[in-house]
Motif scaffolding. Structure first.
Motif, mmCIF file in Angstrom:
data_model
loop_
_atom_site.group_PDB
_atom_site.id
_atom_site.type_symbol
_atom_site.label_atom_id
_atom_site.label_comp_id
_atom_site.label_asym_id
_atom_site.label_seq_id
_atom_site.Cartn_x
_atom_site.Cartn_y
_atom_site.Cartn_z
ATOM 1 N N ASN A 173 -1.997 5.881 -9.933
ATOM 2 C CA ASN A 173 -1.891 7.146 -9.183
ATOM 3 C C ASN A 173 -0.730 7.092 -8.203
ATOM 4 O O ASN A 173 0.086 8.012 -8.103
ATOM 5 N N GLN A 174 -0.660 5.994 -7.459
ATOM 6 C CA GLN A 174 0.373 5.869 -6.415
ATOM 7 C C GLN A 174 1.752 5.698 -7.051
ATOM 8 O O GLN A 174 2.747 6.209 -6.554
ATOM 9 N N HIS A 175 1.787 4.982 -8.171
ATOM 10 C CA HIS A 175 3.060 4.827 -8.886
ATOM 11 C C HIS A 175 3.598 6.219 -9.274
ATOM 12 O O HIS A 175 4.772 6.540 -9.049
ATOM 13 N N ALA A 176 2.710 7.050 -9.811
ATOM 14 C CA ALA A 176 3.122 8.384 -10.259
ATOM 15 C C ALA A 176 3.584 9.242 -9.079
ATOM 16 O O ALA A 176 4.579 9.975 -9.174
ATOM 17 N N ILE A 177 2.890 9.117 -7.959
ATOM 18 C CA ILE A 177 3.255 9.903 -6.766
ATOM 19 C C ILE A 177 4.659 9.519 -6.303
ATOM 20 O O ILE A 177 5.503 10.372 -6.017
ATOM 21 N N LEU A 178 4.921 8.239 -6.263
ATOM 22 C CA LEU A 178 6.225 7.761 -5.786
ATOM 23 C C LEU A 178 7.333 8.206 -6.742
ATOM 24 O O LEU A 178 8.406 8.653 -6.308
ATOM 25 N N ALA A 179 7.056 8.099 -8.023
ATOM 26 C CA ALA A 179 8.064 8.505 -9.018
ATOM 27 C C ALA A 179 8.335 10.007 -8.888
ATOM 28 O O ALA A 179 9.481 10.455 -8.933
ATOM 29 N N GLU A 192 0.851 -1.195 0.000
ATOM 30 C CA GLU A 192 0.000 0.000 0.000
ATOM 31 C C GLU A 192 0.890 1.249 0.000
ATOM 32 O O GLU A 192 0.657 2.206 0.741
ATOM 33 N N ALA A 193 1.924 1.216 -0.823
ATOM 34 C CA ALA A 193 2.838 2.372 -0.915
ATOM 35 C C ALA A 193 2.224 3.468 -1.792
ATOM 36 O O ALA A 193 1.348 3.207 -2.604
ATOM 37 N N GLY A 194 2.701 4.685 -1.565
ATOM 38 C CA GLY A 194 2.348 5.788 -2.467
ATOM 39 C C GLY A 194 1.027 6.473 -2.184
ATOM 40 O O GLY A 194 0.616 7.347 -2.931
ATOM 41 N N LEU A 195 0.353 6.093 -1.101
ATOM 42 C CA LEU A 195 -0.888 6.799 -0.760
ATOM 43 C C LEU A 195 -0.533 8.141 -0.127
ATOM 44 O O LEU A 195 0.337 8.206 0.736
ATOM 45 N N ARG A 196 -1.201 9.185 -0.545
ATOM 46 C CA ARG A 196 -0.964 10.513 0.036
ATOM 47 C C ARG A 196 -2.286 11.255 0.196
ATOM 48 O O ARG A 196 -3.043 11.389 -0.768
ATOM 49 N N SER A 197 -2.499 11.789 1.409
ATOM 50 C CA SER A 197 -3.670 12.659 1.621
ATOM 51 C C SER A 197 -3.255 14.118 1.460
ATOM 52 O O SER A 197 -4.097 14.989 1.363
ATOM 53 N N TYR A 198 -1.943 14.363 1.472
ATOM 54 C CA TYR A 198 -1.375 15.720 1.477
ATOM 55 C C TYR A 198 -1.883 16.517 2.670
ATOM 56 O O TYR A 198 -2.013 17.722 2.616
ATOM 57 N N ASP A 199 -2.166 15.810 3.747
ATOM 58 C CA ASP A 199 -2.613 16.439 4.989
ATOM 59 C C ASP A 199 -1.614 16.038 6.074
ATOM 60 O O ASP A 199 -1.719 14.964 6.661
#
Ligand code: UD1
Ligand code: UDP
Length: 373
Positions: free
Chosen positions: A149-155, A117-124
């Motif tokens: 979505n999470q792949h892109a965030i991590l990259a 469950e990597a790459g999840l972001r609430s930006y909070d």
């Protein structure tokens, strides 16, 4: 290959269960460390029993406490075990204090970390879980992202693409593996005296919603307005954190709120499946509601799981009653006109644990093209 599997809370046990079972099936050497961040029978041992998991090899017994206490104690107690067991990789799942401490203990010993469950972001950043997610991702050698979505965030955060594997979410494995058995064994609807699609289901445990009395009262006012309009029973399996806060703030609840202790997974799946609407601030329940085709009203202003919103299964309302009523109106009138909810599934096909173990054991190279989801 020897895998150290770390769990600590209810959702980690549920979402790590498929990985544990798959390790056993494949005969992969593994051991389980349970921090015991969750320890009450209904938050802990019930899930080991229902999901037919072996007892943890190590139980750190850390229990509840301040963030520093909980995180620090896990770190201190974890290191000697890892030194003795010498795993090739440690797996953590999610965003709890157990996940952060487990990943840090392994990382300091130069043991590879796999973050499910990597790459999840609430930006909070006011959420303790957001800090846990970011730090854990940046300590991990294997980043098991749920979707693109999470792949892109991590990259975007500079993590190397050969560490990122887009596999889905093990929530789908657990749910699909237990749906039928729960339908055959659970008697929860009859036990509670509620009928299918004739009640709303609530859960709430985020610190931001329940630790401040004014916020908790605002949530209750939202439920009041919903009940005033729809006259539905609202079933609320109450998280121990929230139960403790209701007591501390001396809040009395109206009778239409059917408060029950936290319940087992098999019963909870049935309650979700048969609810007309789900109102929650839980992460896992946003995912499960989407997979079960039940509309979800999320009692938060942000979510690290935007996919269920994108497919139309979820809406963010915070504690705003007008927004909650508007969402309920929309879904209930769609349902009344015969619409059934069959949203696209963004969370995996129920074989996610298999993919994770394929990747770990084969050291499968990864590029975006090879992503599974
Ligand atoms: C934790 C996680 C959260 C996750 C949730 C899943 C962190 C920072 N928070 O929140 O991300 O969504 O688990 O449910 O890691 N309590 C009991 N019995 C238990 C566990 C807790 O009575 O078995 C009560 C205690 O009063 C405790 C409170 O609940 O102080 C909070 O527990 P804690 O583990 O600190 O956080 P959660 O709110 O459960
Ligand atoms: N759940 C359960 N019984 C309950 C409430 C929730 O089995 O009374 C399950 C639910 O199906 C989901 C998980 O617990 O798989 C979600 O846990 P929680 O909401 O505590 O944590 P989060 O997902 O927010 O981290």
């Amino acid at each position: 290959m020897k895998i150290g599997i770390i769990v600590g809370t209810r959702p980690e046990i549920i979402k790590m269960a498929p990985v544990i079972r798959e390790c056993k099936k494949r005969g992969i050497a593994h051991f389980i460390i349970h921090s015991n961040q969750h320890y009450s029978q209904e938050m802990d041992s019930i899930f080991f029993k229902e999901l037919e998991l072996p007892a943890p090899d190590y139980n750190l017994g850390v229990g509840s406490g301040l963030h520093s206490n909980q995180t620090g104690n896990i770190l201190i107690k974890m290191e000697p075990i890892l030194l003795q067991e010498k795993p090739d990789i440690v797996l953590v799942q999610g965003d709890t204090n157990t996940v952060l401490a487990g990943a840090l203990a392994a990382s300091k010993l130069d043991i590879k970390v796999g973050h499910i469950e990597a790459g999840l972001r609430s930006y909070d950043r006011s959420m303790p879980e957001e800090t846990n997610r970011i730090l854990t991702d940046h300590m991990s050698e294997y980043l098991f992202a749920v979707g693109p979505n999470q792949h892109a965030i991590l990259a975007k955060e500079g993590l190397e693409s050969d560490k990122i594997f887009t596999v889905g979410n093990t929530v789908s494995d657990s749910l699909f593996q237990h749906l039928e058995i729960s339908a055959n064994t659970s008697t929860i609807l009859a036990d509670l005296g509620v009928s299918s699609k004739a009640f709303f289901l609530v859960t709430a445990h985020r610190a931001s919603n329940v630790d401040v009395s004014a916020n908790l009262l605002e949530l209750l006012a939202l439920f009041d307005k919903l009940h005033a309009k729809y006259s539905q029973t609202i079933v609320w399996p109450i998280h121990p954190r929230t139960q403790a806060k209701l007591k501390e703030f001396d809040i009395e609840l109206p009778s239409y709120l059917k408060l029950i202790p936290p319940i087992g997974y098999l019963d909870f799946i049935q309650l979700q499946k048969h609810a007309q609407l789900i109102l929650t601030d839980s992460g896992g329940i946003q995912e499960e509601a989407c997979l079960l085709g039940v509309p979800c009203i999320t009692l938060r202003d942000n979510t690290e799981r935007p996919e269920s919103i994108e497919v139309g299964a979820n809406v963010l309302v915070g504690r705003n009653a007008d927004k909650a009523l508007a969402a309920a109106d929309k879904w209930l009138s769609a349902e009344a006109s015969g619409e059934s909810f069959n949203w696209k599934n963004p969370f995996g096909d129920g074989h996610v644990a298999e993919l994770i173990l394929d990747i770990i054991t084969n050291n499968t190279p990864n590029t975006l093209d090879q992503d599974i989801v």
